[in-house]
Design an enzyme around this catalytic site. Structure first.
Site, PDB file in Angstrom:
ATOM      1  N   ASP A  51       0.604  -1.144  -0.018  1.00  0.00           N
ATOM      2  CA  ASP A  51      -0.062   0.040   0.072  1.00  0.00           C
ATOM      3  C   ASP A  51       0.990   1.323  -0.024  1.00  0.00           C
ATOM      4  O   ASP A  51       1.994   1.351   0.245  1.00  0.00           O
ATOM      5  CB  ASP A  51      -0.906   0.028   1.149  1.00  0.00           C
ATOM      6  CG  ASP A  51      -0.361  -0.451   2.459  1.00  0.00           C
ATOM      7  OD1 ASP A  51       0.878  -0.440   2.609  1.00  0.00           O
ATOM      8  OD2 ASP A  51      -0.957  -1.103   3.424  1.00  0.00           O
ATOM      9  N   ASN A  58      -7.662  -4.034  14.508  1.00  0.00           N
ATOM     10  CA  ASN A  58      -9.169  -4.503  13.868  1.00  0.00           C
ATOM     11  C   ASN A  58      -9.201  -5.724  12.786  1.00  0.00           C
ATOM     12  O   ASN A  58     -10.162  -5.968  12.431  1.00  0.00           O
ATOM     13  CB  ASN A  58      -9.919  -3.133  13.465  1.00  0.00           C
ATOM     14  CG  ASN A  58      -9.207  -2.645  12.276  1.00  0.00           C
ATOM     15  OD1 ASN A  58      -8.361  -3.217  11.892  1.00  0.00           O
ATOM     16  ND2 ASN A  58      -9.648  -1.556  11.763  1.00  0.00           N
ATOM     17  N   HIS A  68      -7.359  -5.632  10.115  1.00  0.00           N
ATOM     18  CA  HIS A  68      -7.269  -5.184   8.839  1.00  0.00           C
ATOM     19  C   HIS A  68      -5.783  -5.807   8.367  1.00  0.00           C
ATOM     20  O   HIS A  68      -4.737  -6.102   8.877  1.00  0.00           O
ATOM     21  CB  HIS A  68      -7.244  -3.744   8.746  1.00  0.00           C
ATOM     22  CG  HIS A  68      -6.094  -2.977   9.334  1.00  0.00           C
ATOM     23  ND1 HIS A  68      -6.254  -1.660   9.728  1.00  0.00           N
ATOM     24  CD2 HIS A  68      -4.636  -3.006   9.235  1.00  0.00           C
ATOM     25  CE1 HIS A  68      -4.988  -1.293  10.206  1.00  0.00           C
ATOM     26  NE2 HIS A  68      -4.058  -1.982   9.720  1.00  0.00           N
TER      27      HIS A  68
HETATM   28  C1  F6R Z   1       1.282  -1.886   6.260  1.00  0.00           C
HETATM   29  C2  F6R Z   1      -0.109  -2.269   6.274  1.00  0.00           C
HETATM   30  C3  F6R Z   1      -0.705  -2.693   7.896  1.00  0.00           C
HETATM   31  C4  F6R Z   1       0.096  -2.793   8.828  1.00  0.00           C
HETATM   32  C5  F6R Z   1      -0.658  -2.951   9.814  1.00  0.00           C
HETATM   33  C6  F6R Z   1      -0.112  -3.251  11.126  1.00  0.00           C
HETATM   34  O1  F6R Z   1       1.875  -1.760   5.006  1.00  0.00           O
HETATM   35  O2  F6R Z   1      -0.436  -2.587   5.271  1.00  0.00           O
HETATM   36  O3  F6R Z   1      -1.782  -3.387   7.456  1.00  0.00           O
HETATM   37  O4  F6R Z   1       0.750  -4.008   8.625  1.00  0.00           O
HETATM   38  O5  F6R Z   1      -1.469  -1.783  10.182  1.00  0.00           O
HETATM   39  O6  F6R Z   1       1.014  -2.157  11.755  1.00  0.00           O
HETATM   40  P1  F6R Z   1       2.009  -2.472  12.617  1.00  0.00           P
HETATM   41  O7  F6R Z   1       2.798  -3.318  12.291  1.00  0.00           O
HETATM   42  O8  F6R Z   1       2.570  -1.007  12.755  1.00  0.00           O
HETATM   43  O9  F6R Z   1       1.368  -2.704  13.981  1.00  0.00           O
END
Ligand code: F6R
Length: 248
Positions: A67, A136, A138
């Protein structure tokens, strides 16, 4: 699904890096799907160290990231391109023209989304897709919703995400309101998915993703349908799954 339970963040990072390194050694021209965020930072650091020691080379590797924020150029400090350069690309022997992220400045974002999916396809798909997971559930910027979106698409960031990001910007107007993310179809088409999770604050999301029903309300739950998922977590992040009796 193969699960690796590690003592802490450092051990989780080392294990995750080892699985990525194994892929690079097994298939030197592999396509790696990469993620940003705090979770993979330690793994990237380990990969940099191993590459600099001469244990592996990224010379013929191609990368596609999940992303990018809309409106941020590659030189903006908060862009994911910048993150990847600082944490990995600028420190290893990868060819910059083989590192792909969605173009956050594309004038026609819909066309950019189609271009990105076509790009992944033209590369022959992703061999190993690294994922972190949001609280959540995602994955990428695929937030909880009423349907799984297959293709790369533009997402409106939630108010809480915008507010959480505000601390990284000088002016509130600079905070991105949208992002471009791979859809779950593109993520699921990877030949192997490597999920890295750390910390007690992720335990509930991990439990819901892998022990609950498959639902777009928990986007990561779709991974239950993937035939080759490797989950690497520290003891804290896997505590919810342990309580479900999935493993000791
Ligand atoms: C990053 C991404 C997000 C993160 C997720 C976890 O490219 O797509 O889905 O992997 O938000 O973020 P952290 O690792 O900061 O807890």
């Amino acid at each position: 699904m193969r699960i690796y339970q590690e003592a802490d963040y450092d051990a989780m990072s080392r294990r995750t890096a080892a699985i990525i390194a194994a892929e690079v050694i097994r298939k030197p021209d592999c396509v790696l799907g990469l993620a940003t965020g705090s979770t993979p930072v330690g793994s990237y650091r380990q990969l940099v160290a191993w590459q600099q020691e001469g244990l592996l080379s990224f010379g013929t590797v191609t990368t596609v990231n999940l992303d990018e924020y809309r409106g941020l150029g590659p030189d903006h400090e908060q862009s994911y391109r910048h993150f990847m350069r600082v944490n990995l690309f600028d420190q290893v022997d990868i060819r910059p023209d083989r590192t792909y992220l969605p173009d956050g400045l594309a004038a026609d974002p819909e066309a950019e989304c189609r271009r990105y999916d076509a790009l992944v396809e033209s590369l022959g798909g992703t061999d190993l897709q690294l994922l972190g997971m949001g609280h959540n559930g995602h994955i990428g910027f695929n937030e909880p919703g009423t349907a799984f979106i297959r293709e790369t698409h533009v997402v409106d960031l939630t108010r809480s995400t915008i507010e959480a990001n505000a601390r990284f910007f000088q002016k509130k107007e600079e905070v991105p309101r949208q992002a471009i993310t791979m859809g779950v179809g593109t993520i699921m088409s990877a030949r192997r998915v490597l999920v890295a999770v750390s910390g007690a604050d992720k335990a509930e999301a991990v439990r819901r993703a892998f022990c609950g029903p498959i639902t777009p309300e928990v986007p990561a739950s779709i991974l239950q349908l993937h035939r080759d998922v490797v989950l690497v977590g520290d003891v804290a992040a896997l505590s919810g799954m342990r309580e479900e009796g999935v493993f000791q």
